[in-house]
Design an enzyme around this catalytic site. Sequence first.
Site, mmCIF file in Angstrom:
data_model
loop_
_atom_site.group_PDB
_atom_site.id
_atom_site.type_symbol
_atom_site.label_atom_id
_atom_site.label_comp_id
_atom_site.label_asym_id
_atom_site.label_seq_id
_atom_site.Cartn_x
_atom_site.Cartn_y
_atom_site.Cartn_z
ATOM 1 N N SER A 1 0.843 -1.207 0.000
ATOM 2 C CA SER A 1 0.000 0.000 0.000
ATOM 3 C C SER A 1 0.878 1.257 0.000
ATOM 4 O O SER A 1 2.066 1.200 0.337
ATOM 5 C CB SER A 1 -0.865 -0.047 1.278
ATOM 6 O OG SER A 1 -1.503 1.170 1.512
ATOM 7 N N LEU B 1 5.058 -7.872 10.831
ATOM 8 C CA LEU B 1 6.277 -7.395 11.499
ATOM 9 C C LEU B 1 6.152 -7.404 13.023
ATOM 10 O O LEU B 1 7.158 -7.328 13.727
ATOM 11 C CB LEU B 1 6.616 -5.970 11.033
ATOM 12 C CG LEU B 1 7.289 -5.827 9.672
ATOM 13 C CD1 LEU B 1 7.523 -4.354 9.367
ATOM 14 C CD2 LEU B 1 8.606 -6.579 9.612
ATOM 15 N N TYR C 1 2.688 7.101 18.282
ATOM 16 C CA TYR C 1 3.280 7.009 16.937
ATOM 17 C C TYR C 1 4.662 7.667 16.914
ATOM 18 O O TYR C 1 5.649 7.065 16.487
ATOM 19 C CB TYR C 1 2.343 7.679 15.936
ATOM 20 C CG TYR C 1 2.876 7.772 14.520
ATOM 21 C CD1 TYR C 1 3.065 6.634 13.744
ATOM 22 C CD2 TYR C 1 3.169 9.013 13.945
ATOM 23 C CE1 TYR C 1 3.538 6.722 12.447
ATOM 24 C CE2 TYR C 1 3.634 9.114 12.643
ATOM 25 C CZ TYR C 1 3.824 7.967 11.893
ATOM 26 O OH TYR C 1 4.298 8.063 10.598
ATOM 27 N N LYS D 1 8.365 5.857 16.235
ATOM 28 C CA LYS D 1 9.197 6.221 15.084
ATOM 29 C C LYS D 1 10.533 6.802 15.567
ATOM 30 O O LYS D 1 11.578 6.566 14.969
ATOM 31 C CB LYS D 1 8.483 7.245 14.186
ATOM 32 C CG LYS D 1 7.190 6.758 13.546
ATOM 33 C CD LYS D 1 7.369 5.653 12.539
ATOM 34 C CE LYS D 1 7.704 6.137 11.159
ATOM 35 N NZ LYS D 1 7.664 5.018 10.156
ATOM 36 N N THR E 1 -1.895 8.976 1.497
ATOM 37 C CA THR E 1 -1.961 7.509 1.378
ATOM 38 C C THR E 1 -3.155 7.032 2.217
ATOM 39 O O THR E 1 -3.747 7.825 2.970
ATOM 40 C CB THR E 1 -0.688 6.860 1.957
ATOM 41 O OG1 THR E 1 -0.666 7.111 3.369
ATOM 42 C CG2 THR E 1 0.587 7.369 1.308
#
Length: 294
Positions: A51, A99, A192, A196, A227
């Site tokens: 994606s 993952l 998030y 990261k 996206t």
Amino acid sequence: MTVVDATLVGPMYVTHDIYRLLLGPSWSRVDTARLERAADDRIVLVTGASSGIGEATAELLGAAGATVLLAARRADRLELVRDRITAVGGHAAAYPVDLADLDAVDRLVQDVLVDYGRVDVVVSNAGKSIRRSLADTTDRWHDVTRTNSVNYLGPVRLLTGLLPQMRARGTGQVINVSTLNVDLPAAHWAVYSASKTAFETWLRCIAPEIRVDGVATSSIHFPLVHTPMSAPTYGPWVPGLTAAQAAEVIGRVLVTRPRVLIPWWTRGAALLTTLAQGPYEAATAAVLRIARSR
Ligand SMILES: NC(=O)c1ccc[n+]([C@@H]2O[C@H](COP(=O)([O-])OP(=O)(O)OC[C@H]3O[C@@H](n4cnc5c(N)ncnc54)[C@H](OP(=O)(O)O)[C@@H]3O)[C@@H](O)[C@H]2O)c1
């Protein structure tokens, strides 16, 4: 230059191409011949290839001559991407994997090394985004563990498995698809951003260790890219890159190997919010207070 994907922003039309121009030349498309020279005969593993940015990157690099190993959970989507690449004469193979499952990541490493003997480039792109306030996180601990598994632990496990063969051969490249959230931590993005940032910090620490052995690392701190991941939060009118443009940036990074790519305005804003952290947080709190009172 072809202007595509025109998007209405307030009273004026801004195109994604103009947005990319404003980011500067480091974010532009690299010459096709240079990309083909860098990609040709390379074995490139792209995580999150089912994606968005990963899918577009896999197709770009496949068209440029790389053998693309496609990793993500959705096997059916990986097979579609693989078939599109092979339909135009490229080479690709699908490796379905979660993952967050570290044993599955180990099996992925084994499988690709048995099948191809080596991996030259890892585009560490798969990710899980989550925008949620602390209050809404209290009863959702699984969001914290899952986001960290996908964005941090899984990618670390993958590279821990794949880097030894790169180091032994004295060549290789890791491209980390990161976000400007690591430079600009913001309210509601804690889980998030932290996940990261954890991976980014891990990569920064090992970068000199593997550089000694000829393995290059690059981190791209992307701004908004339109996206499926960003769609629920940002409408198409918000200035950003398309997935295809983001893939072209990754193509450029494959060729030019910068250590880090950060939008120029993010560097300034990051410095400002670091120097004036107290006032910045007070201003954010004031905005949240107003939002809450409505
Ligand atoms: N979009 C943006 O604005 C933006 C900005 C900065 C950085 N980024 C980063 O760009 C990367 C790609 O995001 P995107 O915008 O292209 O989003 P996307 O279209 O949602 O793609 C995310 C990809 O990650 C894969 N993935 C998610 N969980 C996975 C798991 N447990 N195991 C394996 N693969 C998994 C998904 O595949 P499956 O669902 O098939 O597993 C999918 O291929 C992410 O790392 C994101 O943090 C995005």
